[in-house]
Design an enzyme around this catalytic site. Structure first.
Site, PDB file in Angstrom:
ATOM      1  N   HIS A   1      38.074  41.849  31.327  1.00  0.00           N
ATOM      2  CA  HIS A   1      38.257  41.074  30.089  1.00  0.00           C
ATOM      3  C   HIS A   1      37.857  41.944  28.900  1.00  0.00           C
ATOM      4  O   HIS A   1      36.675  42.062  28.601  1.00  0.00           O
ATOM      5  CB  HIS A   1      37.381  39.821  30.114  1.00  0.00           C
ATOM      6  CG  HIS A   1      37.874  38.778  31.045  1.00  0.00           C
ATOM      7  ND1 HIS A   1      38.796  37.827  30.676  1.00  0.00           N
ATOM      8  CD2 HIS A   1      37.598  38.544  32.345  1.00  0.00           C
ATOM      9  CE1 HIS A   1      39.060  37.045  31.708  1.00  0.00           C
ATOM     10  NE2 HIS A   1      38.348  37.460  32.738  1.00  0.00           N
TER      11      HIS A   1
ATOM     12  N   CYS B   1      43.345  39.632  33.198  1.00  0.00           N
ATOM     13  CA  CYS B   1      42.781  38.985  34.380  1.00  0.00           C
ATOM     14  C   CYS B   1      43.886  38.301  35.192  1.00  0.00           C
ATOM     15  O   CYS B   1      44.763  38.975  35.721  1.00  0.00           O
ATOM     16  CB  CYS B   1      41.651  38.032  33.980  1.00  0.00           C
ATOM     17  SG  CYS B   1      40.642  37.496  35.374  1.00  0.00           S
TER      18      CYS B   1
ATOM     19  N   GLU C   1      38.114  41.306  25.861  1.00  0.00           N
ATOM     20  CA  GLU C   1      37.537  40.446  24.814  1.00  0.00           C
ATOM     21  C   GLU C   1      36.076  40.099  25.090  1.00  0.00           C
ATOM     22  O   GLU C   1      35.376  39.601  24.214  1.00  0.00           O
ATOM     23  CB  GLU C   1      38.381  39.178  24.642  1.00  0.00           C
ATOM     24  CG  GLU C   1      38.188  38.093  25.681  1.00  0.00           C
ATOM     25  CD  GLU C   1      38.852  38.330  27.031  1.00  0.00           C
ATOM     26  OE1 GLU C   1      38.765  37.432  27.877  1.00  0.00           O
ATOM     27  OE2 GLU C   1      39.448  39.405  27.258  1.00  0.00           O
TER      28      GLU C   1
END
Length: 193
Positions: free
Chosen positions: A175, A77, A177
């Site tokens: 993202h 990001c 994650e």
């Protein structure tokens, strides 16, 4: 394997650590140059505002260190955006790893772009076993235009680079994650590079 997440005051660190643990690895959070240099893999996270994040990097001396790392480095990001030449967010000079300038979405679209969007034109081992048009989670008001270093594309008003690669440096606007199983597969692929 030693995985270091660069600690420079940016957010989203816990979710990255938890995702790495789910993949069966451990990561350490560090701003120690020697520890970062000794890592097998480095993750450069980022949630926040570009000029204040860059200021923290400059004050800690980490900006020069990141530019010289030889092991695989993943910017996520804002981390990816700071690896570009510069960003319109706060008219901030970046690390110049990726040869592209980060621009703000026009007022014609809602910003931040927040939520799920698909990635396509996948061109790297980072996306091994990942299908075209998988959905990833994004939250951003600025974007890197599609360029020579793009390894994935997303469309939101314009086509932009949702992932970049140059040598040992990788960046994802999304993202991984927070993008479920597919995102974790991408993170796992990075850890196997």
């Amino acid at each position: 394997m030693k995985i270091v997440i660069i600690n420079y005051g940016a957010g989203n660190i816990q979710s990255i650590m938890f995702a790495i643990e789910r993949l069966g690895y451990k990561a350490v959070l560090s701003n120690n140059p020697e520890e970062i240099k000794a890592a097998d893999k480095v993750i450069f996270p980022g949630v926040g505002e570009a000029s204040s994040a860059m200021k923290m990097l400059l004050e800690s001396g980490l900006e020069t260190l990141i530019q010289t790392l030889k092991q695989p480095v993943l910017g996520i990001c804002l981390g990816m955006q700071l690896m570009c030449n510069e960003t319109e967010e706060g008219n901030t000079k970046g690390l110049g790893i990726f040869n592209v300038d980060v621009l703000k979405f026009s007022p014609k679209v809602k910003v931040p772009q927040m939520g799920w969007n698909n990635i396509y034109n996948l061109k790297s081992d980072l996306f091994k076993g990942v299908n075209e048009n998988e959905y990833m989670y994004l939250v951003h008001s600025f974007y890197a235009p599609d360029c020579a270093e793009s390894i994935a594309t997303t469309n939101y008003e314009v086509e932009y680079a949702s992932a970049l690669q140059k040598d040992n440096f990788y960046g994802t606007q999304f993202h991984p994650e927070k993008s479920g199983d597919v995102g974790e597969k991408i993170l796992g692929n990075f850890l196997k590079l």
